[in-house]
Motif scaffolding. Sequence first.
Motif, PDB file in Angstrom:
ATOM      1  N   GLU A  47      -4.962  23.182 -13.567  1.00 24.11           N
ATOM      2  CA  GLU A  47      -4.885  23.477 -15.001  1.00 24.11           C
ATOM      3  C   GLU A  47      -4.187  22.338 -15.743  1.00 24.11           C
ATOM      4  O   GLU A  47      -4.585  21.950 -16.847  1.00 24.11           O
ATOM      5  CB  GLU A  47      -4.143  24.790 -15.225  1.00 24.11           C
ATOM      6  CG  GLU A  47      -4.205  25.304 -16.643  1.00 24.11           C
ATOM      7  CD  GLU A  47      -5.602  25.648 -17.096  1.00 24.11           C
ATOM      8  OE1 GLU A  47      -5.855  25.601 -18.316  1.00 24.11           O
ATOM      9  OE2 GLU A  47      -6.453  25.955 -16.232  1.00 24.11           O
ATOM     10  N   ARG A  65      -6.456  19.410 -16.350  1.00 26.88           N
ATOM     11  CA  ARG A  65      -7.449  19.611 -17.391  1.00 26.88           C
ATOM     12  C   ARG A  65      -6.823  19.699 -18.774  1.00 26.88           C
ATOM     13  O   ARG A  65      -7.523  19.924 -19.757  1.00 26.88           O
ATOM     14  CB  ARG A  65      -8.231  20.897 -17.115  1.00 26.88           C
ATOM     15  CG  ARG A  65      -9.028  20.874 -15.826  1.00 26.88           C
ATOM     16  CD  ARG A  65      -9.621  22.227 -15.526  1.00 26.88           C
ATOM     17  NE  ARG A  65     -10.417  22.735 -16.632  1.00 26.88           N
ATOM     18  CZ  ARG A  65     -10.917  23.962 -16.696  1.00 26.88           C
ATOM     19  NH1 ARG A  65     -10.675  24.813 -15.712  1.00 26.88           N
ATOM     20  NH2 ARG A  65     -11.641  24.334 -17.725  1.00 26.88           N
ATOM     21  N   SER A  66      -5.525  19.497 -18.863  1.00 27.92           N
ATOM     22  CA  SER A  66      -4.806  19.671 -20.119  1.00 27.92           C
ATOM     23  C   SER A  66      -5.236  18.635 -21.153  1.00 27.92           C
ATOM     24  O   SER A  66      -5.394  17.448 -20.848  1.00 27.92           O
ATOM     25  CB  SER A  66      -3.299  19.567 -19.869  1.00 27.92           C
ATOM     26  OG  SER A  66      -2.593  19.437 -21.074  1.00 27.92           O
ATOM     27  N   SER A  67      -5.393  19.059 -22.391  1.00 32.35           N
ATOM     28  CA  SER A  67      -5.709  18.124 -23.470  1.00 32.35           C
ATOM     29  C   SER A  67      -4.540  17.178 -23.716  1.00 32.35           C
ATOM     30  O   SER A  67      -4.734  16.020 -24.106  1.00 32.35           O
ATOM     31  CB  SER A  67      -6.052  18.881 -24.752  1.00 32.35           C
ATOM     32  OG  SER A  67      -4.949  19.662 -25.190  1.00 32.35           O
ATOM     33  N   ARG A  71      -4.926  14.274 -21.510  1.00 32.48           N
ATOM     34  CA  ARG A  71      -5.989  13.388 -21.986  1.00 32.48           C
ATOM     35  C   ARG A  71      -5.458  12.431 -23.042  1.00 32.48           C
ATOM     36  O   ARG A  71      -5.842  11.257 -23.081  1.00 32.48           O
ATOM     37  CB  ARG A  71      -7.147  14.208 -22.556  1.00 32.48           C
ATOM     38  CG  ARG A  71      -7.977  14.928 -21.524  1.00 32.48           C
ATOM     39  CD  ARG A  71      -9.158  15.616 -22.171  1.00 32.48           C
ATOM     40  NE  ARG A  71     -10.055  14.651 -22.801  1.00 32.48           N
ATOM     41  CZ  ARG A  71     -11.068  14.064 -22.182  1.00 32.48           C
ATOM     42  NH1 ARG A  71     -11.294  14.316 -20.901  1.00 32.48           N
ATOM     43  NH2 ARG A  71     -11.845  13.226 -22.813  1.00 32.48           N
TER      44      ARG A  71
END
Length: 232
Positions: A17, A20-22, A25
Motif C-alpha cells: 500500500e 502505491r501511495s500518491s 509518487r
Amino acid sequence: RARWVSVGIVACFYVLECGRSSTLRYVRDVRAAEAVDGFLKNALDAPPVITWAASSYHYERSRRTTDASSRRVVTSVNRDAWSFGAWRDASGGLDALASRWRDACFTGRAARPSLVKIRLRKALVFDDRATERDYHGQLAAFARAHRHRDVHLSVEQSYRLKDWDLDERMLGVRRPLGAPGALWTPGGFWLFAGLGLTVPYRALLERRCAVATLEVVKRVRSRRPEAPAGSD
C-alpha cells in the motif's frame, strides 16, 4: 506461529500500500523549475499517439473436486494506430502552463510554500465532426477485422504522449522560496513508513506544498489543412 504469519501478511499489505501511495509518487520525482518547464515543453511539442488493441479470447471451464471455475484464455492480441491528418497543441502555450504552477506558491499563506504538487492531465479533442466520424469509422473497421478470430473480442483505446506516465505527478521546487530538503525524498518517505508514520508524513508534506493541476490538450483532425490557392 499463526500470529506471526498474520503479522507478516499485514506487513506485506502495508508495504504494498505504501508503494502505491500518491505521496511516494510525488517525492520520487522532485524537479527544479527548469526541469518542470522542460518536461512541459516536451509535452507540448509531442504528437498525440492514439492506439487500439483488440484481444480475442474464450473461456475454458476447469472442473475440480470441490468447485467448477472458468478462466479466460487470450488467443491473439492485435494493435493498430489511428491515422489522422494533422494535430495542434491547444494547451495555451508553455508560458501559461509554467506561470500556472509557479503562481500556485502565492496562495495567500503567511509562509509561501516552496514545493508544488503538480498533477498533469492530458486531453484529446476532435477538431470537427468529420474528424470524430472518421475516428469512430476507423475504430469500427479495426474491430470488424478481428471479431471472428475467437468467441469474444475486447477493444481497448489508448492515448499517450512520449515520456508521459499514465498518471503523471511530480514535485516542483521554487528555489527562490527554499530547497526541498532531504526529508522529501523516497528515503525520507520509507523512513517514516518504517515507523508507521505515513499519515504524519503526508500531513507535513501537505503543509509544505501548494497544488497545481495542468492539462495538456491536443486537437486533431482527420485531414490536413488545405494550402491556400496559388501557394506552392
